[in-house]
Design a protein around this motif. Structure first.
Motif, short mmCIF file in Angstrom:
data_model
loop_
_atom_site.label_atom_id
_atom_site.label_comp_id
_atom_site.label_asym_id
_atom_site.label_seq_id
_atom_site.Cartn_x
_atom_site.Cartn_y
_atom_site.Cartn_z
N VAL A 9 0.84 -1.20 0.00
CA VAL A 9 0.00 0.00 0.00
C VAL A 9 0.88 1.25 0.00
CG1 VAL A 9 -1.73 1.35 1.26
CG2 VAL A 9 -1.93 -1.15 1.16
N TRP A 10 0.58 2.16 -0.93
CA TRP A 10 1.33 3.40 -1.06
C TRP A 10 0.43 4.60 -0.84
CZ3 TRP A 10 6.59 3.98 -2.76
CH2 TRP A 10 7.24 2.76 -3.01
N GLN A 11 1.00 5.62 -0.22
CA GLN A 11 0.32 6.92 -0.14
C GLN A 11 0.88 7.80 -1.24
OE1 GLN A 11 -0.31 9.41 3.65
NE2 GLN A 11 1.45 10.36 2.66
N LEU A 12 -0.01 8.25 -2.15
CA LEU A 12 0.40 9.11 -3.25
C LEU A 12 -0.23 10.48 -3.08
CD1 LEU A 12 -0.08 6.67 -6.30
CD2 LEU A 12 1.93 6.93 -4.83
N ALA A 70 -2.67 -4.13 -6.77
CA ALA A 70 -3.55 -5.28 -6.98
C ALA A 70 -3.24 -5.97 -8.30
CB ALA A 70 -5.01 -4.82 -6.96
N GLY A 71 -2.52 -5.30 -9.18
CA GLY A 71 -2.20 -5.86 -10.49
C GLY A 71 -1.13 -5.01 -11.15
N LYS A 72 -0.93 -5.23 -12.44
CA LYS A 72 0.14 -4.52 -13.14
C LYS A 72 -0.11 -3.02 -13.19
CE LYS A 72 1.76 -8.22 -16.18
NZ LYS A 72 1.69 -8.74 -17.54
N GLY A 73 -1.37 -2.63 -13.41
CA GLY A 73 -1.68 -1.20 -13.53
C GLY A 73 -1.37 -0.44 -12.26
N THR A 74 -1.85 -0.94 -11.12
CA THR A 74 -1.60 -0.26 -9.86
C THR A 74 -0.12 -0.33 -9.49
OG1 THR A 74 -2.53 -2.25 -8.86
CG2 THR A 74 -3.88 -0.26 -8.79
N ALA A 75 0.57 -1.42 -9.90
CA ALA A 75 2.01 -1.52 -9.66
C ALA A 75 2.73 -0.41 -10.43
CB ALA A 75 2.53 -2.89 -10.08
N GLU A 76 2.35 -0.18 -11.68
CA GLU A 76 2.96 0.89 -12.48
C GLU A 76 2.70 2.26 -11.86
OE1 GLU A 76 2.35 -1.66 -16.56
OE2 GLU A 76 1.26 0.23 -16.33
N LEU A 77 1.48 2.43 -11.35
CA LEU A 77 1.14 3.71 -10.72
C LEU A 77 2.04 3.96 -9.51
CD1 LEU A 77 -0.62 6.19 -10.22
CD2 LEU A 77 -2.34 4.70 -9.18
N CYS A 78 2.25 2.93 -8.69
CA CYS A 78 3.05 3.10 -7.48
C CYS A 78 4.54 3.20 -7.78
CB CYS A 78 2.77 1.97 -6.50
SG CYS A 78 1.07 2.02 -5.87
N GLN A 79 4.95 2.80 -9.00
CA GLN A 79 6.36 2.95 -9.39
C GLN A 79 6.64 4.29 -10.07
OE1 GLN A 79 6.82 -0.58 -11.77
NE2 GLN A 79 6.69 -1.89 -9.96
N ALA A 80 5.57 5.05 -10.34
CA ALA A 80 5.76 6.33 -11.05
C ALA A 80 6.61 7.28 -10.22
CB ALA A 80 4.40 6.96 -11.34
N GLN A 81 7.39 8.12 -10.91
CA GLN A 81 8.27 9.05 -10.21
C GLN A 81 7.55 10.37 -9.94
OE1 GLN A 81 11.32 8.21 -9.02
NE2 GLN A 81 10.58 6.22 -9.73
N PRO A 82 7.85 11.00 -8.78
CA PRO A 82 7.31 12.33 -8.53
C PRO A 82 7.63 13.25 -9.70
CG PRO A 82 8.29 11.48 -6.54
CD PRO A 82 8.60 10.48 -7.63
N GLY A 83 6.67 14.08 -10.09
CA GLY A 83 6.82 14.93 -11.26
C GLY A 83 5.99 14.42 -12.43
N ILE A 96 -7.70 -1.79 2.44
CA ILE A 96 -7.58 -0.54 1.68
C ILE A 96 -8.87 0.29 1.76
CG2 ILE A 96 -8.30 -1.49 -0.56
CD1 ILE A 96 -5.38 1.00 0.12
N GLY A 97 -9.95 -0.35 2.21
CA GLY A 97 -11.22 0.37 2.41
C GLY A 97 -11.13 1.44 3.49
N VAL A 98 -10.06 1.43 4.25
CA VAL A 98 -9.84 2.46 5.27
C VAL A 98 -9.65 3.84 4.63
CG1 VAL A 98 -8.06 3.26 6.92
CG2 VAL A 98 -8.90 0.89 7.03
N ALA A 99 -9.12 3.84 3.38
CA ALA A 99 -8.71 5.10 2.73
C ALA A 99 -9.79 6.19 2.72
CB ALA A 99 -8.20 4.82 1.32
N PRO A 100 -10.98 5.96 2.17
CA PRO A 100 -11.96 7.06 2.09
C PRO A 100 -12.49 7.49 3.45
CG PRO A 100 -12.97 5.01 1.36
CD PRO A 100 -11.50 4.73 1.55
N LEU A 101 -12.34 6.63 4.47
CA LEU A 101 -12.85 6.97 5.79
C LEU A 101 -11.99 8.04 6.45
CD1 LEU A 101 -13.80 3.43 7.12
CD2 LEU A 101 -15.25 5.11 5.95
#
Lengths: 304, 243
Positions: free
Chosen positions: B18-21, B67-80, B109-114
């Protein structure tokens, strides 16, 4: 000034861009993003006689270059569409629309078309023949020329409005099916509907879609659709609506060169709610680059 | 509901997956906690719907579970990196409808919107009671963030490695609360709905989506009021609507 207008089955369209059925609801969601009156027309959510929930979820899966859907013709039923959805659409969209019609028997197709035909803002009936025939063991009407022709005749008997048959690509000879529709009196052909596909979740070892299979759409299917539009253009004289993976003004022109009079945009609307707007705004520039003063002159121009 | 470009400014790992972006840009489309954004990823056809964890005038916080390749790519993205988002989607939680003593119940992960909801309740002077459930101690995140808001936090882990052993739903009986705001996995939502102590509440659902704004009807669920789209009519539904 490039002339983007086209004439489809006797209907004047300001441009050939039509959101495809099932990707645009009854227009309301997109009207929150932009003024949808810029569209050539729009094809409404497929309508059956009885209200349908559709298939269980999950009914969406991603694919390389596209997506699978197994929505399963969710719709509020023809009475609600005629009494509520189409009048509400008329308040925000002042042009004639395509009513997309489904059915599970010849009689149901005829009843649905008769009701929708009576709605003043319906300009064209677009008949989805990728539905199972409950009287023929669930075989799709569109899977052979005889079934496709039978639906065409049943619908033509109850309406004076133009009838466009929307063909399934999951057949061996789509040109033969298009010819059968033309001979049965169809005023136009729309192709293609989605290609049957599936995905499996590696972790669960089960199909992602609860329905197991779904219809593939998006840029991945564009070359398949283009080839089929080409083949059908060679086989019939009635106008063609090209549909399948169209995402840019260039794709629109390519579809028209293959033989399309108008073009439907489907899955692109779901990824980018402004897809149709973007395409329409880009068309004049692309026409200029192609040296086309009239966009309609592109239709069939790739056939020597 | 608006298409916006937002720049990833900061990313922090919270657990192994789990990442905080944090993103900078126009957050004006977001009006309620519990709404979501649909984020475009380069080379992927479908956007990824992700619930809003928190926001202020120019910052958006998302918590993303790989959860999969898409979210993995999102969490690997660089700031900027700049992302295209459809923002302010869905209805979100409605605090005005809360009739009783509230408890916020989150699983995984359902904790997030709360968190965004809790922060707004704390701002209104009433930091809520919160029950958070995770699988193991290693999966726990945002415990301190909720505590810092002044919330009374109950914690459970399925394996008992931190907090009370068992499921988060078992914590509700330790409170006097009778109105819930809930987000979490399907079985957890079902268990919460079955608790007689909770006479009312709002439940946030999750489903695979095509568009995220109501057009494709891919995410429909059956309710007492007929078919409803999780993306457009939800993702938050009233307890009394749920079948």
């Amino acid at each position: 000034m490039t002339d983007l207008s086209v004439t489809l089955c006797g209907l004047h369209l300001d441009n050939p861009v039509i959101p495809a059925s099932g990707t645009f609801g009854f227009g309301q969601e997109f009207a929150q993003w932009y003024d949808i009156n810029i569209l050539g027309s729009l094809s409404c959510k497929g309508t059956t006689e009885a209200p349908r929930f559709g298939n269980p979820t999950p009914r969406i899966a991603e694919t390389p270059g596209g997506m699978l859907n197994a929505v399963g013709l969710q719709n509020p039923g023809v009475e609600a569409v005629a009494a509520h959805e189409l009048p509400e659409l008329a308040k925000i969209f002042r042009k004639p629309v395509l009513a997309n019609v489904g059915g599970f028997s010849l009689e149901e197709y005829a009843r649905n078309c008769e009701k929708l035909s009576a709605c003043p803002n319906v300009g064209i009936l677009e008949v989805n023949i990728s539905c199972p025939n409950v009287h023929a063991g669930g075989k799709n009407f569109g899977s052979d020329p005889e079934g496709a022709a039978a639906v065409t005749r049943a619908v033509k008997a109850v309406t004076d409005k133009p009838v466009v048959m929307k063909l399934s690509p999951n057949v061996t000879d789509i040109a033969a099916i298009a010819r059968a529709c033309e001979e049965a009196g169809a005023d136009g052909i729309c192709l293609i509907n989605t290609l049957l596909g599936m995905r499996i979740d590696l972790k669960t070892r089960r199909p992602i879609l609860a329905n197991r299979t779904g219809g593939l759409s998006g840029p991945a299917v564009f070359p398949v659709a283009l080839r089929m539009v080409w083949d059908v253009y060679e086989a019939v004289k009635i106008p063609i609506i090209g549909c399948g993976g169209v995402s840019s003004a260039e794709d629109v022109c390519e579809m028209m060169m293959a033989g399309a009079t108008a073009v439907e945009v489907g899955a692109a609307n779901l990824k980018d709610p402004f897809a149709c707007k973007r395409i329409i705004e880009a068309l004049p520039d692309v026409c200029r680059q192609l040296g086309a003063d009239k966009l309609s002159s592109l239709t069939g121009s790739a056939h020597s | 509901m608006k298409q916006v470009q937002m720049t990833l400014t900061e990313k922090t790992p919270l657990t192994a997956d789990v990442w905080q972006l944090r993103f900078a840009g126009d957050t004006s489309p977001i009006t309620h906690p519990g709404q979501f954004v649909n984020l475009e990823l380069p080379g992927r056809f479908l956007r990824r719907p992700i619930s809003v964890c928190d926001w202020d005038e120019e910052t958006l916080t998302l918590l993303v579970r790989v959860a999969g390749k898409g979210t993995a790519e999102l969490c690997q993205a660089q700031p900027g990196t700049v992302f295209d988002l459809l923002s302010g989607l869905g209805n979100g939680f409605d605090l005005d409808e809360c009739t009783g003593t509230p408890i916020l119940i989150g699983g995984g992960i359902g904790v997030a919107p709360l968190y965004g909801l809790a922060r707004r309740m704390a701002q209104n002077g009433k930091a809520p009671t919160v029950a958070l459930g995770f699988n193991t101690a290693a999966d726990v995140f945002y415990l301190k963030e909720f505590t810092d808001l002044g919330c009374h936090v109950f914690l459970s882990t399925v394996d008992g490695s931190l907090g009370a052993p068992g499921f988060v739903t078992e914590l509700v009986a330790k409170t006097e609360c009778d109105y819930c705001f809930v987000c979490g996995p399907g079985p957890m939502l079902r268990a919460v709905l079955a608790l007689p102590q909770l006479t009312g509440g709002q439940i946030s659902f999750e489903e695979r989506m095509g568009c995220g704004f109501g057009a494709c009807v891919g995410c429909t669920m059956e309710t007492k009021n007929g078919p409803r789209r999780v993306c457009k009519d939800g993702p938050v539904f009233r307890k009394e609507e749920i079948l």
